[in-house]
Design a protein around this motif. Sequence first.
Motif, PDB file in Angstrom:
ATOM      1  N   SER A   1       0.370   2.149  -3.733  1.00  0.00           N
ATOM      2  CA  SER A   1      -0.348   3.424  -3.796  1.00  0.00           C
ATOM      3  C   SER A   1       0.410   4.437  -4.649  1.00  0.00           C
ATOM      4  O   SER A   1       1.512   4.159  -5.108  1.00  0.00           O
ATOM      5  CB  SER A   1      -0.507   3.944  -2.363  1.00  0.00           C
ATOM      6  OG  SER A   1      -1.413   5.014  -2.335  1.00  0.00           O
TER       7      SER A   1
ATOM      8  N   ARG B   1      -5.658   9.162  -9.851  1.00  0.00           N
ATOM      9  CA  ARG B   1      -5.944   8.929  -8.434  1.00  0.00           C
ATOM     10  C   ARG B   1      -6.790  10.069  -7.836  1.00  0.00           C
ATOM     11  O   ARG B   1      -7.609   9.853  -6.944  1.00  0.00           O
ATOM     12  CB  ARG B   1      -4.605   8.795  -7.695  1.00  0.00           C
ATOM     13  CG  ARG B   1      -4.667   8.611  -6.198  1.00  0.00           C
ATOM     14  CD  ARG B   1      -3.270   8.313  -5.661  1.00  0.00           C
ATOM     15  NE  ARG B   1      -3.185   8.627  -4.245  1.00  0.00           N
ATOM     16  CZ  ARG B   1      -2.483   9.618  -3.722  1.00  0.00           C
ATOM     17  NH1 ARG B   1      -1.762  10.407  -4.515  1.00  0.00           N
ATOM     18  NH2 ARG B   1      -2.462   9.832  -2.414  1.00  0.00           N
TER      19      ARG B   1
ATOM     20  N   ASP C   1     -10.588  -2.405  -4.539  1.00  0.00           N
ATOM     21  CA  ASP C   1      -9.883  -1.832  -3.398  1.00  0.00           C
ATOM     22  C   ASP C   1     -10.484  -0.463  -3.086  1.00  0.00           C
ATOM     23  O   ASP C   1     -10.377   0.461  -3.886  1.00  0.00           O
ATOM     24  CB  ASP C   1      -8.380  -1.689  -3.708  1.00  0.00           C
ATOM     25  CG  ASP C   1      -7.546  -1.384  -2.472  1.00  0.00           C
ATOM     26  OD1 ASP C   1      -8.017  -0.608  -1.621  1.00  0.00           O
ATOM     27  OD2 ASP C   1      -6.424  -1.902  -2.366  1.00  0.00           O
TER      28      ASP C   1
ATOM     29  N   GLY D   1      -6.099   8.867   0.391  1.00  0.00           N
ATOM     30  CA  GLY D   1      -6.366   9.312  -0.982  1.00  0.00           C
ATOM     31  C   GLY D   1      -7.500  10.331  -1.022  1.00  0.00           C
ATOM     32  O   GLY D   1      -7.450  11.327  -1.751  1.00  0.00           O
TER      33      GLY D   1
ATOM     34  N   THR E   1     -12.412   7.016  -3.758  1.00  0.00           N
ATOM     35  CA  THR E   1     -11.475   6.391  -2.834  1.00  0.00           C
ATOM     36  C   THR E   1     -11.757   6.845  -1.409  1.00  0.00           C
ATOM     37  O   THR E   1     -12.430   7.855  -1.192  1.00  0.00           O
ATOM     38  CB  THR E   1     -10.017   6.732  -3.252  1.00  0.00           C
ATOM     39  OG1 THR E   1      -9.118   5.909  -2.533  1.00  0.00           O
ATOM     40  CG2 THR E   1      -9.665   8.178  -2.975  1.00  0.00           C
TER      41      THR E   1
ATOM     42  N   SER F   1       0.825  -1.199   0.000  1.00  0.00           N
ATOM     43  CA  SER F   1       0.000   0.000   0.000  1.00  0.00           C
ATOM     44  C   SER F   1       0.871   1.266   0.000  1.00  0.00           C
ATOM     45  O   SER F   1       1.622   1.491  -0.936  1.00  0.00           O
ATOM     46  CB  SER F   1      -0.952  -0.062   1.208  1.00  0.00           C
ATOM     47  OG  SER F   1      -1.909   0.954   1.147  1.00  0.00           O
TER      48      SER F   1
ATOM     49  N   VAL G   1      -7.129   2.142  -2.280  1.00  0.00           N
ATOM     50  CA  VAL G   1      -6.176   2.420  -3.363  1.00  0.00           C
ATOM     51  C   VAL G   1      -6.825   1.936  -4.657  1.00  0.00           C
ATOM     52  O   VAL G   1      -6.860   0.738  -4.930  1.00  0.00           O
ATOM     53  CB  VAL G   1      -4.824   1.696  -3.145  1.00  0.00           C
ATOM     54  CG1 VAL G   1      -3.847   2.058  -4.258  1.00  0.00           C
ATOM     55  CG2 VAL G   1      -4.222   2.059  -1.786  1.00  0.00           C
TER      56      VAL G   1
ATOM     57  N   GLY H   1       3.966   2.179  -2.809  1.00  0.00           N
ATOM     58  CA  GLY H   1       4.186   3.389  -3.612  1.00  0.00           C
ATOM     59  C   GLY H   1       5.508   4.060  -3.282  1.00  0.00           C
ATOM     60  O   GLY H   1       6.283   4.421  -4.185  1.00  0.00           O
TER      61      GLY H   1
ATOM     62  N   GLN I   1      -2.978   1.110  -8.965  1.00  0.00           N
ATOM     63  CA  GLN I   1      -2.088  -0.026  -8.673  1.00  0.00           C
ATOM     64  C   GLN I   1      -1.518  -0.601  -9.970  1.00  0.00           C
ATOM     65  O   GLN I   1      -0.304  -0.809 -10.103  1.00  0.00           O
ATOM     66  CB  GLN I   1      -2.845  -1.134  -7.940  1.00  0.00           C
ATOM     67  CG  GLN I   1      -3.405  -0.749  -6.597  1.00  0.00           C
ATOM     68  CD  GLN I   1      -4.151  -1.912  -5.946  1.00  0.00           C
ATOM     69  OE1 GLN I   1      -3.835  -3.088  -6.178  1.00  0.00           O
ATOM     70  NE2 GLN I   1      -5.147  -1.595  -5.133  1.00  0.00           N
TER      71      GLN I   1
END
Length: 293
Positions: free
Chosen positions: A183, A190, A241, A199, A195, A158, A244, A162, A249
């Motif tokens: 992430s 994004r 998800d 985020g 989300t 997660s 994320v 990232g 992803q």
Amino acid sequence: AEEPHDFDTFWKTRYKSALRLDPHAKLSKGRDVSAYWHECDLHYTSTDEMKIGGWCLIPREGKVERILVVLHGYGGREEPDYHLKFPNTALIFPTARGISRSKSERISPDPLWHVLHDIQDPARYIHGGCVEDVWLGVSAALQLFPHCSGRVGLLGISFGGGIGAMALAYDSRIKRAHFNVPSFGNNALRLRLQTTGSGAAVQVFHRRKPEIVSITLSYHDAATAAKRIRVPVHFACALFDPMVAPPGQFAVHNAVSGEKELFVLRAGHHDYPEQEEEAEELLRELGGFFRKL
């Protein structure tokens, strides 16, 4: 979104500076925690004089031949992942600045605030500091186990996935990596996808200050960084998800042009019936993947 023209300069300069620092790595309070593991507390110093805390697991039998640096999600970490049993491997679990064992009076440990810390300034944004914590974590690991040079791997989930991708893009000391539901991939996307969690906090702030947020995030995009990765990477990306968004992803996975493997999870940040089964299967795959380290 287009990447900044000085993306490489931005990161390479920081990497060179980080590499010049002595992390003053220390292990303390050793204890046997299972038949398999001996556990120590880990301490080192990162950039900005940040005191980083964490754990180190050393196998009680056999000798240490490789190191895996393991990064946590935005929930932080209260203990090491004892179930990650790789033979003849020391596991290092640093915690990112401001979080868990690396708490700081200057930084909120709450993901919703942590993710916005210094977002007005690309050079000071917290995620860049977290990437530097990973580089100094590798320096610390090599200070503690110098004979493992050339055999360092990285795992991140997660938030840690990232941050790990950004760190890996410029750190040639890391030879293999695994990123689980990473992430910060494709930030332009994004900012638009539904989300929750950190985020969502960024989305809310972006609506108020779109220009500031977009510029800073363009330098801290795991998918942009992933184009620079030149070592084998194993990914676990989820089809669903809530925290994320899956396209982010997969953007990180898709950006890697070299050797890569993909394990598709039914869901991330969400419980589901086949979860344990999938986790066991993934661990088996990772055993084979890191055996080549």
